[in-house]
Design a protein around this motif. Sequence first.
Motif, PDB file in Angstrom:
ATOM      1  N   UNK A   7       0.821  -1.208   0.000  1.00  0.00           N
ATOM      2  CA  UNK A   7       0.000   0.000   0.000  1.00  0.00           C
ATOM      3  C   UNK A   7       0.857   1.261   0.000  1.00  0.00           C
ATOM      4  N   UNK A   8       2.058   1.137   0.483  1.00  0.00           N
ATOM      5  CA  UNK A   8       2.940   2.286   0.621  1.00  0.00           C
ATOM      6  C   UNK A   8       3.881   2.458  -0.570  1.00  0.00           C
ATOM      7  N   UNK A   9       3.822   1.539  -1.496  1.00  0.00           N
ATOM      8  CA  UNK A   9       4.662   1.631  -2.683  1.00  0.00           C
ATOM      9  C   UNK A   9       3.888   2.322  -3.803  1.00  0.00           C
ATOM     10  N   UNK A  10       4.606   2.783  -4.793  1.00  0.00           N
ATOM     11  CA  UNK A  10       3.959   3.366  -5.958  1.00  0.00           C
ATOM     12  C   UNK A  10       3.743   4.858  -5.832  1.00  0.00           C
ATOM     13  N   UNK A  11       3.043   5.373  -6.804  1.00  0.00           N
ATOM     14  CA  UNK A  11       2.834   6.822  -6.918  1.00  0.00           C
ATOM     15  C   UNK A  11       1.890   7.342  -5.837  1.00  0.00           C
ATOM     16  N   UNK A  12       2.054   8.621  -5.528  1.00  0.00           N
ATOM     17  CA  UNK A  12       1.171   9.294  -4.572  1.00  0.00           C
ATOM     18  C   UNK A  12      -0.089   9.715  -5.297  1.00  0.00           C
ATOM     19  N   UNK A  13      -1.193   9.590  -4.619  1.00  0.00           N
ATOM     20  CA  UNK A  13      -2.457  10.105  -5.135  1.00  0.00           C
ATOM     21  C   UNK A  13      -3.058  10.996  -4.068  1.00  0.00           C
TER      22      UNK A  13
END
Length: 173
Positions: A7-13
């Motif tokens: 959940x903490x990986x990837x792009x910010x939204x």
Amino acid sequence: MAIVREQLQGAFRKGDALAIYRAAKAEGGLLKFAWQFLDDGDLQVQRKVLWSLCKADREEISALKAVQDKLIDLAMLTSDASVRRMSLSLVERMRIEADELRTDFLDFCLDRMVRLDEHSSIQALCMKLAFRMCRFYPELAGEFRCIVENMDIGYYSPAVHSVWRKVLRANWQ
């Protein structure tokens, strides 16, 4: 539902930080969340964790005091400006006591507050933190004041200039 690393990986939204902050509070608290994820080697994870922790209120920041050294180490060791800025921002919101002075952190702040290649937000936060640490010790306060007075403030951003002015006007006793 427990927060997992994915959940903490990837792009910010938009809204991610607030949702993660609320989930962390609901599942055992921000301190547990911080201990679990702050040491993650993935910058995206660190950014989301810090971004979420920045949503904490004054009482929650007091509870996060237990990870203050971890936040300080993260700020000093990372090469990522956003991780450094958010770590310093959280530390700046915490109480700093006279018996907690870390000379390595003071040296870091003194260096970063005057470096022209550093982001202005980091310069300003470092100046605030160095001021707070030096106020406990008259000999350090005198040195700090000399450094601040000798800064050629024309090279710095308005944010740094504002902190510089406040520091020079502050009551040094």
